[in-house]
Structure formats: structure tokens, C-alpha cells
Design a protein around this motif. Structure first.
Motif, short mmCIF file in Angstrom:
data_model
loop_
_atom_site.label_atom_id
_atom_site.label_comp_id
_atom_site.label_asym_id
_atom_site.label_seq_id
_atom_site.Cartn_x
_atom_site.Cartn_y
_atom_site.Cartn_z
N ALA A 18 40.36 80.99 -38.91
CA ALA A 18 38.92 81.14 -38.67
C ALA A 18 38.17 81.35 -39.99
N MET A 19 38.84 82.01 -40.97
CA MET A 19 38.20 82.31 -42.25
C MET A 19 37.86 81.02 -43.01
N THR A 20 38.70 79.99 -42.84
CA THR A 20 38.49 78.74 -43.58
C THR A 20 37.89 77.63 -42.71
N ASP A 21 37.88 77.83 -41.39
CA ASP A 21 37.30 76.82 -40.48
C ASP A 21 35.81 76.62 -40.74
N SER B 277 47.38 89.13 -50.68
CA SER B 277 46.40 88.88 -51.74
C SER B 277 45.85 87.46 -51.55
N SER B 278 45.63 86.73 -52.62
CA SER B 278 45.12 85.36 -52.50
C SER B 278 45.30 84.63 -53.83
N VAL B 279 45.36 83.32 -53.74
CA VAL B 279 45.45 82.49 -54.95
C VAL B 279 44.24 82.74 -55.87
N GLY C 173 47.38 80.26 -50.62
CA GLY C 173 46.32 79.36 -51.07
C GLY C 173 45.39 79.12 -49.89
N PHE C 174 45.12 77.86 -49.58
CA PHE C 174 44.21 77.52 -48.49
C PHE C 174 45.01 77.46 -47.19
N ILE C 175 44.75 78.41 -46.29
CA ILE C 175 45.48 78.47 -45.02
C ILE C 175 44.49 78.23 -43.88
N ALA D 269 44.84 91.09 -35.01
CA ALA D 269 44.35 90.55 -33.73
C ALA D 269 44.31 89.03 -33.74
N GLN D 270 44.06 88.44 -34.91
CA GLN D 270 43.92 86.98 -34.97
C GLN D 270 44.41 86.44 -36.32
N GLY D 271 44.38 85.13 -36.45
CA GLY D 271 44.65 84.47 -37.73
C GLY D 271 46.04 84.76 -38.29
N ILE D 272 46.09 84.94 -39.60
CA ILE D 272 47.37 85.15 -40.30
C ILE D 272 48.06 86.42 -39.81
N GLY D 273 47.29 87.49 -39.60
CA GLY D 273 47.87 88.76 -39.15
C GLY D 273 48.56 88.61 -37.79
N VAL E 112 39.92 96.04 -36.13
CA VAL E 112 38.61 96.52 -35.69
C VAL E 112 38.27 95.99 -34.31
N ASN E 113 38.78 94.82 -33.99
CA ASN E 113 38.49 94.20 -32.70
C ASN E 113 39.59 94.59 -31.70
N ILE E 114 39.35 95.68 -30.96
CA ILE E 114 40.40 96.24 -30.08
C ILE E 114 40.70 95.33 -28.90
N GLY F 147 41.23 91.57 -44.01
CA GLY F 147 40.42 91.14 -45.14
C GLY F 147 39.19 90.40 -44.67
N ILE F 148 38.12 90.48 -45.47
CA ILE F 148 36.89 89.76 -45.14
C ILE F 148 36.37 89.04 -46.39
N THR F 149 35.44 88.12 -46.16
CA THR F 149 34.72 87.50 -47.29
C THR F 149 33.22 87.74 -47.08
P1 NAP Z 1 40.67 86.29 -40.10
O1 NAP Z 1 41.05 85.18 -39.18
O2 NAP Z 1 39.25 86.58 -40.35
O3 NAP Z 1 41.41 87.63 -39.58
C1 NAP Z 1 41.20 88.86 -40.19
C2 NAP Z 1 41.34 89.95 -39.15
O4 NAP Z 1 41.05 91.22 -39.78
C3 NAP Z 1 40.34 89.80 -38.00
O5 NAP Z 1 40.94 90.10 -36.76
C4 NAP Z 1 39.27 90.83 -38.36
O6 NAP Z 1 38.56 91.31 -37.24
C5 NAP Z 1 40.13 91.92 -38.97
N1 NAP Z 1 39.34 92.86 -39.76
C6 NAP Z 1 38.18 92.64 -40.44
N2 NAP Z 1 37.73 93.77 -40.98
C7 NAP Z 1 38.62 94.75 -40.65
C8 NAP Z 1 38.69 96.15 -40.91
N3 NAP Z 1 37.73 96.78 -41.60
N4 NAP Z 1 39.73 96.86 -40.42
C9 NAP Z 1 40.69 96.24 -39.67
N5 NAP Z 1 40.66 94.93 -39.38
C10 NAP Z 1 39.65 94.18 -39.87
O7 NAP Z 1 41.32 86.08 -41.54
P2 NAP Z 1 42.68 85.33 -41.98
O8 NAP Z 1 42.31 84.01 -42.51
O9 NAP Z 1 43.72 85.44 -40.94
O10 NAP Z 1 43.07 86.21 -43.24
C11 NAP Z 1 44.01 87.28 -43.19
C12 NAP Z 1 44.26 87.78 -44.61
O11 NAP Z 1 44.75 86.70 -45.42
C13 NAP Z 1 42.99 88.29 -45.30
O12 NAP Z 1 43.31 89.41 -46.10
C14 NAP Z 1 42.60 87.12 -46.18
O13 NAP Z 1 41.85 87.54 -47.28
C15 NAP Z 1 43.95 86.59 -46.58
N6 NAP Z 1 43.93 85.19 -47.05
C16 NAP Z 1 43.50 84.19 -46.21
C17 NAP Z 1 43.51 82.87 -46.69
C18 NAP Z 1 43.07 81.73 -45.84
O14 NAP Z 1 42.99 80.61 -46.37
N7 NAP Z 1 42.78 81.92 -44.55
C19 NAP Z 1 43.94 82.61 -47.98
C20 NAP Z 1 44.36 83.65 -48.79
C21 NAP Z 1 44.37 84.94 -48.30
P3 NAP Z 1 37.10 90.61 -36.91
O15 NAP Z 1 37.37 89.16 -36.74
O16 NAP Z 1 36.65 91.31 -35.67
O17 NAP Z 1 36.25 90.90 -38.12
#
Ligand code: NAP
Length: 246
Positions: A190-193, A140-142, A185-187, A14-18, A37-39, A91-93
Motif C-alpha cells: 500500500a505504501m508504494t501503490d 530499514s530501507s535502501v 528496495g522497492f516492495i 496488520a498489513q503489508g510487509i509486517g 495502530v489499526n486494531i 513505518g510511515i512516510t
Molecule cells: P504499510 O503497508 O503502510 O504498513 C505499515 C503498517 O504500520 C500499517 O498497518 C500501519 O497502520 C502501521 N503503523 C503506522 N504507524 C504506526 C504506529 N505509530 N504504530 C504501530 N503501527 C503503525 O507499509 P509497508 O510497505 O508494509 O512497510 C512496512 C515497513 O517496511 C515500513 O517500516 C517501511 O518503511 C518499510 N519499507 C517499505 C518499503 C516498500 O517499498 N513498501 C521499502 C523499504 C522499507 P495504518 O495503515 O493504520 O497507518
């Protein structure tokens, strides 16, 4: 177009990297299942994808729930008739140092990041094994390789994904399935903002290329691994981190 006619199921799209991966794959001609999860946001992303001229549906899915995962894949195959690519991206943190880490925060992160990828990969392999082809790409992740203070749960879940990926690669290579992982690495998302400017500046100093990555940097790698160009690649990890870890 490198993914013309391919059918891709992307979790957390729905958002971010996905979302960036979903849009990038759609531009390469793939039809996309936006599972999240966020339809409501997933629906908006699916609308954006259809505007690019391919098919797309939004699927409400909590990847950590087995029954939801089964029905999500059923819905996807009913709509698209096949499954060529799975991207385990949701993924979540829930950060804290080991001694302050609550059991529920450990469980939440492991359930979504690792068990969710196990459940989705299992459903995907059932379909892909019959087709004798398919690609599974897990984000995965660094920190799986470096560790990170405050992320004992997250780094364990992301390291677990590497074992999952290599084992699927070995078990199902004979069925034409390739499984690979990407370790960003660091992308900037919203997760890193949520990090303070001071922390971000400090982190940049540890990156030889001196800047954070973008969701599109990760997308380019995912498209490569999903394409025919990566036919002879399986069980590998592609690092996208500006040189932060080598
Ligand atoms: P994000 O912006 O938080 O996006 C994650 C998405 O996954 C959100 O839409 C979230 O929905 C959804 N989600 C959460 N729990 C879920 C569940 N149980 N089932 C289905 N969907 C779910 O994160 P992102 O930064 O794009 O990260 C995407 C992936 O890259 C993650 O696996 C993260 O660990 C990995 N990653 C990110 C970074 C980085 O720097 N950003 C670095 C390394 C790896 P809600 O927002 O409604 O919870």
C-alpha cells in the motif's frame, strides 16, 4: 519448521510487509503478537494466523508512545511467557523536499520509524537479556544508503535504524541478543501503490533484476535472520533490492 515454539512481536503487522512477515513466521511455527495502530486489521491478521495452528493476539499499539509500548510488551509476555523475536517494522512516510518539509512531518516520521524502534527495542532487550537470548530485526530501507529526493525525513529515520541496530548488537551480544537490519528496495505494498504507473516504470529501469520485490521476499530474509541458521550474524544489514543498490 525453523521457528517452532518461538514467540515473535511484530510492529505494524496488520498489513503489508509486517503482515507477510507475521504469516511467514507463523508458518515456521512461531506464535505471533500482531501490534498495530489499526486494531481492527490487526485482529483480522491475528485470526488468519491462528488458522495456521499457532497462537496469535492482536495488540493495539502506537510505537511512538512510551506508555503504550510498555503495556503492549506486558500484554505480550503475559500471554506468551517469553519473547524470542522483535521485528521493528511499523513505518510511515510524509514526503516533501527539504525546503517544503514541515517540522511536524519530520517529527511524525522520526517518532514512528526511529523512536518507535528505540522504545520497542528497549522493552524487548529488558526481557531478552534475562532470557540470555533474542533476535531484533529492524526494517530499514535502501534510501538509508542512497538518499531519495522528497524523503529527507524518511531516509534519515531509516539511516538512524542502522546505527541503532549496530549499537544494540555491540551492547547486548554478551547477553545472547542478535540485532540485524533489513534494507528493502522497492516492495509492492500500500505504501508504494500510491505512485503513478509512469513513476513505477521509471523506477524499474534502475533495478538490475527489472522488477519490484514482494513482501514475501522481505519475509524470507527476516525468517532467516530470526532462525538458528543466522546464529553467527549480528550488527549486519541485509539488502533486498533486486540489485538497485550494491
Ligand atoms: P504499510 O503497508 O503502510 O504498513 C505499515 C503498517 O504500520 C500499517 O498497518 C500501519 O497502520 C502501521 N503503523 C503506522 N504507524 C504506526 C504506529 N505509530 N504504530 C504501530 N503501527 C503503525 O507499509 P509497508 O510497505 O508494509 O512497510 C512496512 C515497513 O517496511 C515500513 O517500516 C517501511 O518503511 C518499510 N519499507 C517499505 C518499503 C516498500 O517499498 N513498501 C521499502 C523499504 C522499507 P495504518 O495503515 O493504520 O497507518
Amino acid at each position: 519448521m525453523r521457528l517452532e515454539g518461538k514467540k515473535a512481536f511484530i510492529t505494524g503487522a496488520a498489513q503489508g510487509i509486517g503482515k507477510a512477515i507475521a504469516l511467514g513466521m507463523a508458518k515456521e511455527g512461531a506464535d505471533i503478537g500482531v501490534a498495530d495502530v489499526n486494531i481492527e486489521s490487526a485482529g483480522k491478521t491475528a485470526d488468519e494466523i491462528r488458522a495456521l495452528g499457532v497462537k496469535s493476539i492482536a495488540i493495539r499499539l502506537d510505537v511512538s508512545r512510551q506508555n503504550e509500548v510498555s503495556s503492549a510488551f506486558e500484554m505480550f509476555t503475559k500471554e506468551f511467557g517469553a519473547l524470542d523475536i522483535l521485528v521493528n517494522n511499523a513505518g510511515i512516510t510524509r514526503d516533501n523536499v527539504l525546503l517544503r518539509m514541515k517540522e511536524e512531518d519530520w517529527d511524525a516520521v522520526l517518532s514512528i520509524n526511529l523512536k518507535g524502534s528505540f522504545l520497542c527495542s528497549k522493552e524487548a532487550v529488558k526481557i531478552m537479556a534475562k532470557q540470555r537470548s533474542g533476535r531484533i530485526i529492524s526494517i530499514s530501507s535502501v534510501v538509508a544508503f542512497m538518499g531519495n529526493p522528497g524523503q529527507v525525513n524518511y531516509s534519515a529515520s531509516k539511516a538512524g535504524l542502522i546505527g541503532l541496530t549496530k549499537t544494540i548488537a555491540k551492547e547486548y551480544a554478551s547477553r545472547g541478543i542478535r540485532a540485524n537490519a533489513i534494507a528493502p528496495g522497492f516492495i509492492q505494498t500500500a505504501m508504494t501503490d500510491v505512485l503513478s504507473e509512469a513513476v513505477k516504470e521509471e523506477m524499474k529501469k534502475a533495478i538490475p533484476l527489472g522488477q519490484f520485490g514482494t513482501p514475501e521476499d522481505v519475509t524470507n530474509a527476516v525468517i532467516f535472520l530470526a532462525s538458528r541458521e543466522a546464529d553467527y550474524i549480528t550488527g549486519q544489514v541485509l539488502h533486498i533490492n533486486g540489485g538497485m543498490y550494491m
